[in-house]
Design a protein around this motif. Structure first.
Motif, PDB file in Angstrom:
ATOM      1  N   VAL A  44       4.053 -78.654 -50.930  1.00 32.20           N
ATOM      2  CA  VAL A  44       2.634 -78.488 -51.281  1.00 32.20           C
ATOM      3  C   VAL A  44       2.335 -79.368 -52.495  1.00 32.20           C
ATOM      4  O   VAL A  44       2.223 -78.878 -53.627  1.00 32.20           O
ATOM      5  CB  VAL A  44       2.304 -77.014 -51.592  1.00 32.20           C
ATOM      6  CG1 VAL A  44       0.793 -76.826 -51.738  1.00 32.20           C
ATOM      7  CG2 VAL A  44       2.861 -76.088 -50.533  1.00 32.20           C
TER       8      VAL A  44
ATOM      9  N   ASN B  81      -1.184 -79.904 -56.196  1.00 35.42           N
ATOM     10  CA  ASN B  81      -1.839 -78.693 -56.696  1.00 35.42           C
ATOM     11  C   ASN B  81      -1.513 -78.547 -58.177  1.00 35.42           C
ATOM     12  O   ASN B  81      -0.366 -78.317 -58.554  1.00 35.42           O
ATOM     13  CB  ASN B  81      -1.353 -77.470 -55.908  1.00 35.42           C
ATOM     14  CG  ASN B  81      -2.156 -76.221 -56.226  1.00 35.42           C
ATOM     15  OD1 ASN B  81      -2.501 -75.962 -57.367  1.00 35.42           O
ATOM     16  ND2 ASN B  81      -2.461 -75.447 -55.190  1.00 35.42           N
TER      17      ASN B  81
ATOM     18  N   ILE C 170       9.258 -76.317 -53.236  1.00 32.12           N
ATOM     19  CA  ILE C 170       7.905 -75.877 -52.864  1.00 32.12           C
ATOM     20  C   ILE C 170       6.883 -76.955 -53.193  1.00 32.12           C
ATOM     21  O   ILE C 170       5.949 -77.208 -52.420  1.00 32.12           O
ATOM     22  CB  ILE C 170       7.565 -74.556 -53.574  1.00 32.12           C
ATOM     23  CG1 ILE C 170       8.490 -73.438 -53.082  1.00 32.12           C
ATOM     24  CG2 ILE C 170       6.108 -74.173 -53.340  1.00 32.12           C
ATOM     25  CD1 ILE C 170       8.320 -72.128 -53.816  1.00 32.12           C
ATOM     26  N   LEU C 171       7.057 -77.623 -54.330  1.00 32.42           N
ATOM     27  CA  LEU C 171       6.123 -78.693 -54.697  1.00 32.42           C
ATOM     28  C   LEU C 171       6.206 -79.864 -53.726  1.00 32.42           C
ATOM     29  O   LEU C 171       5.211 -80.566 -53.510  1.00 32.42           O
ATOM     30  CB  LEU C 171       6.412 -79.171 -56.119  1.00 32.42           C
ATOM     31  CG  LEU C 171       6.081 -78.186 -57.240  1.00 32.42           C
ATOM     32  CD1 LEU C 171       6.455 -78.768 -58.594  1.00 32.42           C
ATOM     33  CD2 LEU C 171       4.599 -77.807 -57.215  1.00 32.42           C
TER      34      LEU C 171
ATOM     35  N   LEU D  76       2.402 -71.552 -61.754  1.00 32.53           N
ATOM     36  CA  LEU D  76       2.649 -70.282 -61.066  1.00 32.53           C
ATOM     37  C   LEU D  76       4.117 -70.159 -60.671  1.00 32.53           C
ATOM     38  O   LEU D  76       4.733 -69.092 -60.818  1.00 32.53           O
ATOM     39  CB  LEU D  76       1.758 -70.179 -59.825  1.00 32.53           C
ATOM     40  CG  LEU D  76       0.259 -69.995 -60.075  1.00 32.53           C
ATOM     41  CD1 LEU D  76      -0.511 -70.088 -58.761  1.00 32.53           C
ATOM     42  CD2 LEU D  76      -0.012 -68.654 -60.751  1.00 32.53           C
ATOM     43  N   LEU D  77       4.672 -71.257 -60.177  1.00 35.13           N
ATOM     44  CA  LEU D  77       6.084 -71.247 -59.796  1.00 35.13           C
ATOM     45  C   LEU D  77       6.980 -71.097 -61.019  1.00 35.13           C
ATOM     46  O   LEU D  77       8.005 -70.396 -60.971  1.00 35.13           O
ATOM     47  CB  LEU D  77       6.427 -72.541 -59.049  1.00 35.13           C
ATOM     48  CG  LEU D  77       5.739 -72.739 -57.697  1.00 35.13           C
ATOM     49  CD1 LEU D  77       6.056 -74.121 -57.138  1.00 35.13           C
ATOM     50  CD2 LEU D  77       6.169 -71.655 -56.711  1.00 35.13           C
TER      51      LEU D  77
ATOM     52  N   THR E  62      -2.270 -76.218 -60.370  1.00 36.40           N
ATOM     53  CA  THR E  62      -1.953 -74.873 -60.861  1.00 36.40           C
ATOM     54  C   THR E  62      -0.618 -74.365 -60.344  1.00 36.40           C
ATOM     55  O   THR E  62       0.071 -73.596 -61.023  1.00 36.40           O
ATOM     56  CB  THR E  62      -3.067 -73.891 -60.450  1.00 36.40           C
ATOM     57  OG1 THR E  62      -4.314 -74.364 -60.953  1.00 36.40           O
ATOM     58  CG2 THR E  62      -2.809 -72.503 -61.007  1.00 36.40           C
ATOM     59  N   LEU E  63      -0.237 -74.811 -59.155  1.00 34.03           N
ATOM     60  CA  LEU E  63       0.964 -74.287 -58.503  1.00 34.03           C
ATOM     61  C   LEU E  63       2.228 -74.428 -59.348  1.00 34.03           C
ATOM     62  O   LEU E  63       3.030 -73.483 -59.410  1.00 34.03           O
ATOM     63  CB  LEU E  63       1.149 -74.966 -57.143  1.00 34.03           C
ATOM     64  CG  LEU E  63       2.331 -74.476 -56.299  1.00 34.03           C
ATOM     65  CD1 LEU E  63       2.209 -72.986 -56.008  1.00 34.03           C
ATOM     66  CD2 LEU E  63       2.440 -75.283 -55.007  1.00 34.03           C
TER      67      LEU E  63
END
Length: 352
Positions: free
Chosen positions: A187, A190, A183-184, A196-197, A192-193
């Motif tokens: 995206v 980010n 996912i990183l 969250l993941l 914060t992501l």
């Protein structure tokens, strides 16, 4: 000295009857004045020879990795070399054939598993770095994704061969790494992501741990050992990501409101820990509640004694909780709906 795993193996081999093993467990529980189901047994040492073999194994693996680093195959001096990881993984597997499969030694088995999985992941990651030395964020995340996938595959192969309880947790963490880095890669940039993941991955592993726990509510089989390590993997993911998202350690100071929130979350973690009879969440979030209480004492004016008062309060509270764990857990569990309590570990083995 015999562990719970030894009892399980003896019953499985027909050396002793299940009721005899249960009588021994009940006797030990009576001596300790606490149900064994609350003890969170896991096998780490079978004797001092475990430590001796572990030290020797680490020395050997370091030497093998160092020698592998000399086989660069065109890799620049400042880059990792895949041969280091490959040789470490190969030697770890070979050592596990004897010390894990034959001797069934606990601590060496854990170290050799980590070395095997880590070596496989390192080798794949090193190949990716050598092929793409100037990789950006997205490509770098993909390289990490492939390395994590190699680690997950290595953990699966190791589990199929040796069935060391910690293997499932290591494989789950590696699989979570695959999802997070993938996912990183899609995206990037980010801030914060990732947390969250990480929180989502921790919750997923926590759910997996509960699935293993629910399959052995009396905690008398290897499945309970697997669940223990899964909880140990999930807890820091949940705690560290959650408190980071709250900005607990963003600066040397913390507001009163945020400190109270940290303490409230720690209490909530404690209630969950009591209900599921696992202490990993309390341990993983301990540093944050220490910092929060320290900040509260400082802002209350106890500047010089803030650390001492913090340690006194937390240490006393945890010791009291440990002494009254079974009674506190009974109070929590009895207040839950039957549909929930029927999936939680038994309050004592007699209920089984």
């Amino acid at each position: 000295m015999y562990s719970e795993s030894d009892l399980q193996d003896a019953v499985a081999a027909g050396a002793i009857r299940p009721e005899v093993a249960q009588a021994l467990r009940d006797h030990v529980a009576g001596l300790r004045a606490t149900p064994l189901v609350d003890e969170e047994h896991f096998r780490l040492l079978t004797g001092f020879n475990d430590i001796f073999v572990s030290i020797a194994s680490v020395i050997l693996l370091l030497a093998v990795g160092w020698l592998g680093n000399a086989l660069r195959f065109g890799a620049p001096e400042h880059q990792p070399v895949f041969m280091s990881g490959l040789l470490i993984a190969a030697v770890s597997w070979g050592l596990a054939e004897y010390f894990t499969r034959t001797r069934r030694m606990a601590l060496p088995s854990i170290l050799l598993l980590i070395a095997f999985v880590g070596g496989a992941a390192f080798a794949v990651g090193a190949i990716g770095i050598q092929m793409f030395p100037r990789a950006g964020d997205s490509l770098g995340s993909l390289i990490l994704c492939l390395a994590a996938a190699a680690g997950a595959l290595a953990a699966w192969l190791h589990w199929r061969r040796f069935m060391v309880p910690i293997t499932v947790a290591v494989g789950a963490a590696a699989a979570a790494g695959v999802g997070v880095t993938l996912i990183l890669a899609a995206v990037p940039g980010n801030g914060t992501l990732p947390f969250l993941l990480l929180l989502a991955a921790g919750l997923a592993i926590f759910a997996l741990a509960m699935w293993w726990d629910m399959s052995d509510r009396a905690r008398t089989t290897r499945r309970s050992d697997v669940a223990f390590w899964l909880h140990l993997a999930a807890a820091p993911m949940i705690a560290h990501s959650l408190f980071h998202l709250l900005g607990v350690l963003d600066s040397d100071q913390i507001s009163v409101g945020r400190a109270v929130l940290v303490v409230a979350l720690y209490v909530a973690f404690g209630l969950v820990a009591l209900a599921i009879d696992r202490r990993a969440l309390l341990v993983s979030s301990l540093a944050y509640v220490l910092f929060a209480l320290y900040a509260l004492f400082r802002q209350a004016g106890a500047v010089e004694l803030s650390w001492a008062l913090t340690a006194l309060v937390i240490g006393s509270a945890l010791l009291l909780l440990s002494a009254l764990w079974h009674h506190a857990r009974a109070w929590i569990v009895h207040g839950l709906p039957d549909a929930v309590t029927q999936r939680l570990p038994y309050l004592d083995r007699a209920a089984a």
